[in-house]
Scaffold this motif. Sequence first.
Motif, short mmCIF file in Angstrom:
data_model
loop_
_atom_site.label_atom_id
_atom_site.label_comp_id
_atom_site.label_asym_id
_atom_site.label_seq_id
_atom_site.Cartn_x
_atom_site.Cartn_y
_atom_site.Cartn_z
N PRO A 44 0.81 -1.23 0.00
CA PRO A 44 0.00 0.00 0.00
C PRO A 44 0.84 1.28 0.00
CG PRO A 44 -1.01 -1.60 1.44
CD PRO A 44 0.32 -2.19 1.01
N ALA A 45 1.93 1.29 0.75
CA ALA A 45 2.79 2.49 0.77
C ALA A 45 3.42 2.75 -0.60
CB ALA A 45 3.89 2.34 1.83
N ASP A 46 3.73 1.68 -1.33
CA ASP A 46 4.27 1.83 -2.69
C ASP A 46 3.24 2.47 -3.61
OD1 ASP A 46 6.60 0.40 -1.91
OD2 ASP A 46 5.63 -1.50 -2.41
N ILE A 47 1.99 2.08 -3.46
CA ILE A 47 0.91 2.61 -4.29
C ILE A 47 0.73 4.10 -4.00
CG2 ILE A 47 -1.56 2.50 -4.80
CD1 ILE A 47 -1.34 -0.53 -4.02
N GLU A 48 0.72 4.45 -2.73
CA GLU A 48 0.58 5.85 -2.35
C GLU A 48 1.75 6.68 -2.88
OE1 GLU A 48 -2.22 7.04 -1.09
OE2 GLU A 48 -3.00 5.00 -1.01
N ARG A 49 2.94 6.13 -2.81
CA ARG A 49 4.13 6.83 -3.31
C ARG A 49 4.02 7.02 -4.83
NH1 ARG A 49 7.57 3.29 -2.10
NH2 ARG A 49 7.52 3.68 0.10
N ALA A 50 3.60 5.98 -5.53
CA ALA A 50 3.45 6.06 -6.99
C ALA A 50 2.40 7.10 -7.36
CB ALA A 50 3.08 4.69 -7.56
N ALA A 51 1.34 7.20 -6.56
CA ALA A 51 0.28 8.18 -6.83
C ALA A 51 0.76 9.61 -6.56
CB ALA A 51 -0.95 7.86 -6.00
#
Length: 117
Positions: A44-51
């Motif tokens: 989830p943290a990777d997704i937030e970072r990518a966003a």
Amino acid sequence: MDSEKVYQMRFSQVYPLLVNKAVRKGRTPEEVNQVICWLTGYQPADIERAAAEDLRYGDFFRQAPHPNPARRQIKGVVCGVRVEEIEEPLMQEIRYLDKLVDELAKGKPMEKILRDS
């Protein structure tokens, strides 16, 4: 839409659309993240970072840490095309996510969406 245009879109533009589609149908952003994590191996943290970054949508899938082998079980139609018949591998990955979010928005139980769970 031309595949290259899709690949060049920013993940930060596409991600809110995926979340909004699910939320409008009573699902949660966390469920969208769960689907993305299952499909790609991101956390989830990777997704937030990518966003939050300038990551291109194609690169989001190219850089996926652990694409789920069970994603090949995803079948059905998205945008009038059967996902299992898409020949271009990167576009097929993108359409897998579209199909999963469609299933989520249609109220399908999470255990059915996540094929190997």
